[in-house]
Design a protein around this motif. Sequence first.
Motif, mmCIF file in Angstrom:
data_model
loop_
_atom_site.group_PDB
_atom_site.id
_atom_site.type_symbol
_atom_site.label_atom_id
_atom_site.label_comp_id
_atom_site.label_asym_id
_atom_site.label_seq_id
_atom_site.Cartn_x
_atom_site.Cartn_y
_atom_site.Cartn_z
ATOM 1 N N THR A 1 5.048 23.858 -11.576
ATOM 2 C CA THR A 1 6.189 24.076 -10.682
ATOM 3 C C THR A 1 7.358 24.703 -11.435
ATOM 4 O O THR A 1 7.456 24.626 -12.668
ATOM 5 C CB THR A 1 6.661 22.750 -10.058
ATOM 6 O OG1 THR A 1 7.062 21.853 -11.109
ATOM 7 C CG2 THR A 1 5.537 22.119 -9.241
ATOM 8 N N THR B 1 11.553 24.473 -11.217
ATOM 9 C CA THR B 1 12.675 23.723 -10.659
ATOM 10 C C THR B 1 13.976 24.378 -11.097
ATOM 11 O O THR B 1 14.105 24.819 -12.251
ATOM 12 C CB THR B 1 12.646 22.261 -11.142
ATOM 13 O OG1 THR B 1 11.396 21.673 -10.796
ATOM 14 C CG2 THR B 1 13.776 21.459 -10.523
ATOM 15 N N ALA C 1 15.171 25.551 -3.813
ATOM 16 C CA ALA C 1 13.923 24.889 -4.193
ATOM 17 C C ALA C 1 12.765 25.870 -4.050
ATOM 18 O O ALA C 1 12.614 26.523 -3.017
ATOM 19 C CB ALA C 1 13.695 23.663 -3.308
ATOM 20 N N ASP C 2 11.962 25.969 -5.118
ATOM 21 C CA ASP C 2 10.755 26.801 -5.094
ATOM 22 C C ASP C 2 9.578 25.892 -4.768
ATOM 23 O O ASP C 2 9.194 25.040 -5.583
ATOM 24 C CB ASP C 2 10.559 27.480 -6.444
ATOM 25 C CG ASP C 2 9.428 28.506 -6.431
ATOM 26 O OD1 ASP C 2 8.585 28.439 -5.526
ATOM 27 O OD2 ASP C 2 9.406 29.363 -7.335
ATOM 28 N N GLN C 3 9.014 26.032 -3.567
ATOM 29 C CA GLN C 3 7.946 25.149 -3.104
ATOM 30 C C GLN C 3 6.567 25.574 -3.599
ATOM 31 O O GLN C 3 5.580 24.893 -3.330
ATOM 32 C CB GLN C 3 7.936 25.137 -1.557
ATOM 33 C CG GLN C 3 9.263 24.756 -0.921
ATOM 34 C CD GLN C 3 9.668 23.316 -1.212
ATOM 35 O OE1 GLN C 3 8.848 22.504 -1.640
ATOM 36 N NE2 GLN C 3 10.933 22.991 -0.976
ATOM 37 N N ASN C 4 6.481 26.699 -4.324
ATOM 38 C CA ASN C 4 5.178 27.211 -4.751
ATOM 39 C C ASN C 4 4.573 26.389 -5.881
ATOM 40 O O ASN C 4 5.285 25.748 -6.666
ATOM 41 C CB ASN C 4 5.308 28.667 -5.212
ATOM 42 C CG ASN C 4 5.714 29.586 -4.079
ATOM 43 O OD1 ASN C 4 5.079 29.619 -3.039
ATOM 44 N ND2 ASN C 4 6.796 30.336 -4.283
ATOM 45 N N LYS C 5 3.248 26.424 -5.942
ATOM 46 C CA LYS C 5 2.485 25.881 -7.057
ATOM 47 C C LYS C 5 1.856 27.065 -7.786
ATOM 48 O O LYS C 5 1.166 27.883 -7.171
ATOM 49 C CB LYS C 5 1.390 24.938 -6.575
ATOM 50 C CG LYS C 5 1.888 23.786 -5.698
ATOM 51 C CD LYS C 5 2.728 22.801 -6.505
ATOM 52 C CE LYS C 5 3.121 21.603 -5.641
ATOM 53 N NZ LYS C 5 3.978 20.641 -6.374
#
Length: 716
Positions: free
Chosen positions: A301, A303, A316-320
Amino acid sequence: MAAFFSRANKYKSLLLFLFILLSSAYVVSSCGSGNGAAPAGNGGAAAGGTDPAVYTVIYNGNGSTGGSAPADQNKYQQGRTVTVSGNTGNLARPGYSFSGWNTSTDGSGTAYAAGQTFTMGTEDITLYAVWTSNPTYTITYDGNGNMGGSVPVDQNQYQQGQTVTVLGPGNLSNGSETFAGWNTQSDGNGAPFQPGQKFQMGLSNITLYAKWTGAPTYNVFYNGNNNTGGSPPADTNKYRQGQSITVLGNTGNLARTGYTFTGWNTQANGSGTTYQPGSQFPMGASNTTLYSLWTSDATYTVTYNGNGNTGGTPQADQNKYQQGQAVTVLGLGNLTNTGYVFDGWKDGNGNAYWPGQTFAMGANNVTLYAQWASPASRYAYVANYSDNTISQYTILSGGMLAPLSPATVPSGPEPSAVAVDPLGRFAYVTNVGDNTISQYNIGADGTLKPMAPATVSTGIWPSAITVDPSGSYVYVTNDRDNCSSSSSNTCGTVYGFKIGSGGALTQVSSIDAIQHPESVAVTPSGAYAYAGNESDSTVSQYTVGANGTLSSISSAWVFIYNASDAGSGPESIAIDPSGTYLYTADRGSNTITQFTIGANGNLKLTASFHTGSSPWSITLAPSGKYAYVANTGDNTISQYTIGTEGALVPMSPATVPAGASPRSVTVDPSGAYVYVANGGDGTISQYTIGAGGALTPISPATVPAGTRPQAIVTAR
């Protein structure tokens, strides 16, 4: 009885008259009969007995080198029919075929074929042989995979049946293979030929391919590299050195638990050369093994941390992300930090990133910390043509542009140019979409505040704007203004405006330019102004009056070219700080033209310098030592030192890369940094100026702007 004899004598006289009349008619008829005679009154003999005019037909070989032209012995009267002769004397001309006759030597007259007829006119006629060039064919040599040397070139043009002598291989080479002659097919299955051999040319072009023999061959092997399932593909081909290899895909369904197949590499640990299925590479001098590349399926992740922010929340970066996957850095969002401006992000290792920049994910989670810097006293403003905004930035201590808050302010439709007054109090933007000028106050924090009114009207298609050095007047070129005037052959005007105490503009003058002015500049003294006319490659020259009005100098304009210097299409103007030299960026000729400014303001063309492709903008450093040119056609910035008598001397390197389609270049007021608006990719390139004037990209090399940025300016 006396009456009877009197009547009889009258009849005898009448009969005698008729006899004489008939005899005369017979003589005339006899003289007018016979072969070739024309009817009386239509070219025949005149009443006095003159013979009718006759004319001849002459045939001319017209460049023939063999045979003879036919001879027509007949004499023709006007109106008689002539039958055109054929090539009875076997006229010949090497490389040509006889194709008829023509009344002109170059074939532009009346054409006649053999056996055709025409009516004789009133003068002799010459018919010239018409020659048609025979078709020719070429011999082309192909190295057929050669690794060195050049194929021989046969410059001859051959006609059908002409003898061709086969050339040798010259310096052709193909690794360890040996040249074995030529063949009409690349696979060697056509007709073979050896150097020096002769053959007759046919009815088409011929390509002869080199034939190579005796080279060793090598294999390509595929390795699963710790696969837990499937099998690697097998390439059964034999390759000679230098031959192109197409990389196979994962056709055997290779698999490895916890990993994804991502290609091939020449080293098992992935440190060699990577190839994707379908890519190609040349075979070396030994067998090659390609190992499967495996990427871990584990995800990580990114952050974002506000790092002392006083307001807002980090995005917020929701990517994996998997290892090696590209991460695009997010923007500031609504983060604020009172008394500071945002200066990008840094990770825990100190690596700096700017919004929009990308990096490859490693094997750990990443935290990016906001960086905050004290506000600077220098700013930059960018006119974004396609989204009708002005981007606004602060210039940080290292030269990086950091967006102000807000990052943009509205302008009028299609903003094309921007200028600020020398004291950094006011900013003005030309809007070609509605023929207005947006006017702003520059706040203490550098942000633009619309004045009241927000716009003032100007001429049609305002293309360029400048503020005079005193900060008292604004001048605008209107590219398509006053084009319908019947009093002159001009198209375009220059408007003058007075700057009021609060910055608002009031028009004070209007004067014709020549043809489509695209740039305007005022000398440092404020005494003279110049406008570059793109369509007719001239510069209009004006004196500046006491109230800011413009008047044409006695020579109202000068060309940007002369007998030795050929400038075309001036797109931008710059004047050196001493007021001695003026330079135009000539988009039509890829040149910079230099003028000397005379004591009375008249320009004298002194030199022309080659630059990059489609130069769109030129600017000079405040020191007057350096010049920079934005080249839209090749996405570069040309950089020069200004030498003796104003001559431009290319630096080393002569150019540095910019973004796509750079449209505007400027130097900040300190003379330490250069900024370029890239209209093709919506970015601003940023550079530091070295000790010798050469540009070095700042990291990051670009920052985002709006859509199609057209102009950039900096302010104190």
